[in-house]
Design a protein around this motif. Sequence first.
Motif, PDB file in Angstrom:
ATOM      1  N   MET A 284       0.907  -0.760   0.180  1.00  0.00           N
ATOM      2  CA  MET A 284       0.039  -0.046  -0.109  1.00  0.00           C
ATOM      3  C   MET A 284       0.947   0.992   0.459  1.00  0.00           C
ATOM      4  N   HIS A 285       0.436   2.361  -0.994  1.00  0.00           N
ATOM      5  CA  HIS A 285       1.267   3.551  -0.678  1.00  0.00           C
ATOM      6  C   HIS A 285       0.598   4.517  -0.382  1.00  0.00           C
ATOM      7  N   LEU A 286       1.280   5.317   0.305  1.00  0.00           N
ATOM      8  CA  LEU A 286       0.431   6.645   0.992  1.00  0.00           C
ATOM      9  C   LEU A 286       0.705   7.785   0.571  1.00  0.00           C
ATOM     10  N   SER A 287       2.001   7.732   0.585  1.00  0.00           N
ATOM     11  CA  SER A 287       2.479   9.304   0.547  1.00  0.00           C
ATOM     12  C   SER A 287       1.933  10.358  -0.012  1.00  0.00           C
ATOM     13  N   GLY A 288       1.960  11.382  -0.437  1.00  0.00           N
ATOM     14  CA  GLY A 288       1.165  12.397  -1.037  1.00  0.00           C
ATOM     15  C   GLY A 288      -0.195  12.567  -1.071  1.00  0.00           C
ATOM     16  N   VAL A 289      -0.455  11.567   0.283  1.00  0.00           N
ATOM     17  CA  VAL A 289      -2.117  11.278   0.602  1.00  0.00           C
ATOM     18  C   VAL A 289      -3.036  12.701   1.319  1.00  0.00           C
ATOM     19  N   ALA A 290      -3.968  12.874   1.435  1.00  0.00           N
ATOM     20  CA  ALA A 290      -4.511  14.384   2.207  1.00  0.00           C
ATOM     21  C   ALA A 290      -5.178  13.592   2.938  1.00  0.00           C
ATOM     22  N   LEU A 291      -5.240  13.764   4.196  1.00  0.00           N
ATOM     23  CA  LEU A 291      -5.474  13.065   4.719  1.00  0.00           C
ATOM     24  C   LEU A 291      -7.568  13.965   5.539  1.00  0.00           C
ATOM     25  N   VAL A 292      -8.232  13.958   5.589  1.00  0.00           N
ATOM     26  CA  VAL A 292      -9.414  14.467   5.185  1.00  0.00           C
ATOM     27  C   VAL A 292     -10.523  13.542   6.834  1.00  0.00           C
ATOM     28  N   ALA A 293     -11.398  14.825   7.110  1.00  0.00           N
ATOM     29  CA  ALA A 293     -11.892  13.923   8.194  1.00  0.00           C
ATOM     30  C   ALA A 293     -13.393  13.210   7.358  1.00  0.00           C
TER      31      ALA A 293
ATOM     32  N   ALA B 237      -8.716   0.365  10.328  1.00  0.00           N
ATOM     33  CA  ALA B 237      -9.256  -0.431   8.245  1.00  0.00           C
ATOM     34  C   ALA B 237      -9.329   1.160   7.815  1.00  0.00           C
ATOM     35  N   TRP B 238      -9.625   2.074   7.743  1.00  0.00           N
ATOM     36  CA  TRP B 238      -9.145   3.055   7.212  1.00  0.00           C
ATOM     37  C   TRP B 238      -7.728   3.223   5.873  1.00  0.00           C
ATOM     38  N   MET B 239      -6.784   1.831   6.582  1.00  0.00           N
ATOM     39  CA  MET B 239      -5.629   1.957   5.848  1.00  0.00           C
ATOM     40  C   MET B 239      -6.597   0.678   4.806  1.00  0.00           C
ATOM     41  N   ILE B 240      -6.932   0.127   4.801  1.00  0.00           N
ATOM     42  CA  ILE B 240      -7.630  -1.174   4.012  1.00  0.00           C
ATOM     43  C   ILE B 240      -8.698  -0.432   3.488  1.00  0.00           C
ATOM     44  N   ARG B 241      -9.606   0.279   3.647  1.00  0.00           N
ATOM     45  CA  ARG B 241     -10.183   0.921   2.479  1.00  0.00           C
ATOM     46  C   ARG B 241     -10.038   1.327   1.993  1.00  0.00           C
ATOM     47  N   ARG B 242      -8.488   2.506   2.112  1.00  0.00           N
ATOM     48  CA  ARG B 242      -7.863   2.409   1.020  1.00  0.00           C
ATOM     49  C   ARG B 242      -6.738   1.611   0.056  1.00  0.00           C
ATOM     50  N   ALA B 243      -6.408   0.914   0.378  1.00  0.00           N
ATOM     51  CA  ALA B 243      -5.597  -0.549  -0.069  1.00  0.00           C
ATOM     52  C   ALA B 243      -6.571  -0.699  -1.312  1.00  0.00           C
ATOM     53  N   VAL B 244      -7.954  -0.840  -0.960  1.00  0.00           N
ATOM     54  CA  VAL B 244      -9.116  -1.957  -1.884  1.00  0.00           C
ATOM     55  C   VAL B 244      -9.372  -0.698  -2.601  1.00  0.00           C
ATOM     56  N   SER B 245      -9.816   0.306  -2.570  1.00  0.00           N
ATOM     57  CA  SER B 245      -9.910   1.928  -2.839  1.00  0.00           C
ATOM     58  C   SER B 245      -8.906   2.082  -4.364  1.00  0.00           C
ATOM     59  N   GLU B 246      -7.617   2.025  -3.720  1.00  0.00           N
ATOM     60  CA  GLU B 246      -6.817   1.987  -4.325  1.00  0.00           C
ATOM     61  C   GLU B 246      -6.765   0.404  -5.797  1.00  0.00           C
ATOM     62  N   PHE B 247      -6.696  -0.556  -5.093  1.00  0.00           N
ATOM     63  CA  PHE B 247      -6.702  -1.654  -6.227  1.00  0.00           C
ATOM     64  C   PHE B 247      -7.831  -1.974  -6.886  1.00  0.00           C
ATOM     65  N   VAL B 248      -9.330  -1.537  -6.425  1.00  0.00           N
ATOM     66  CA  VAL B 248     -10.075  -1.313  -7.235  1.00  0.00           C
ATOM     67  C   VAL B 248     -10.138  -0.283  -8.633  1.00  0.00           C
ATOM     68  N   ALA B 249      -9.492   1.262  -8.247  1.00  0.00           N
ATOM     69  CA  ALA B 249      -9.263   1.834  -9.243  1.00  0.00           C
ATOM     70  C   ALA B 249      -8.122   1.243 -10.195  1.00  0.00           C
TER      71      ALA B 249
END
Length: 88
Positions: free
Chosen positions: A1-10, A45-57
């Motif tokens: 999972m690559h998270l650099s440059g990710v803007a964190l939003v509530a 949970a957030w990181m897993i959701r992000r990883a799934v979103s990136e994989f799907v995209a």
Amino acid sequence: MHLSGVALVARTKSKKNSVRLSVTLDEKEYAELSRIGAALDLSAAWMIRRAVSEFVARNRENVAPDLPLRRPESEAGGTKKVGGSGGH
């Protein structure tokens, strides 16, 4: 999972339909995920959701024929797949 440059939003609760999914990780993966989460102040949970979103995209249009979508037999462990497309 690559998270650099990710803007964190509530994250706010949305009214869109959601599906709850249970995921089992081996102890080493979970420990590493927890370490990364603590360092970045992110939940697993957030990181897993992000990883799934990136994989799907990345794979939405064309699934690469060499993409390892099946677990190796050594990892099968006799578990049953629950859910899935159901032919839809």
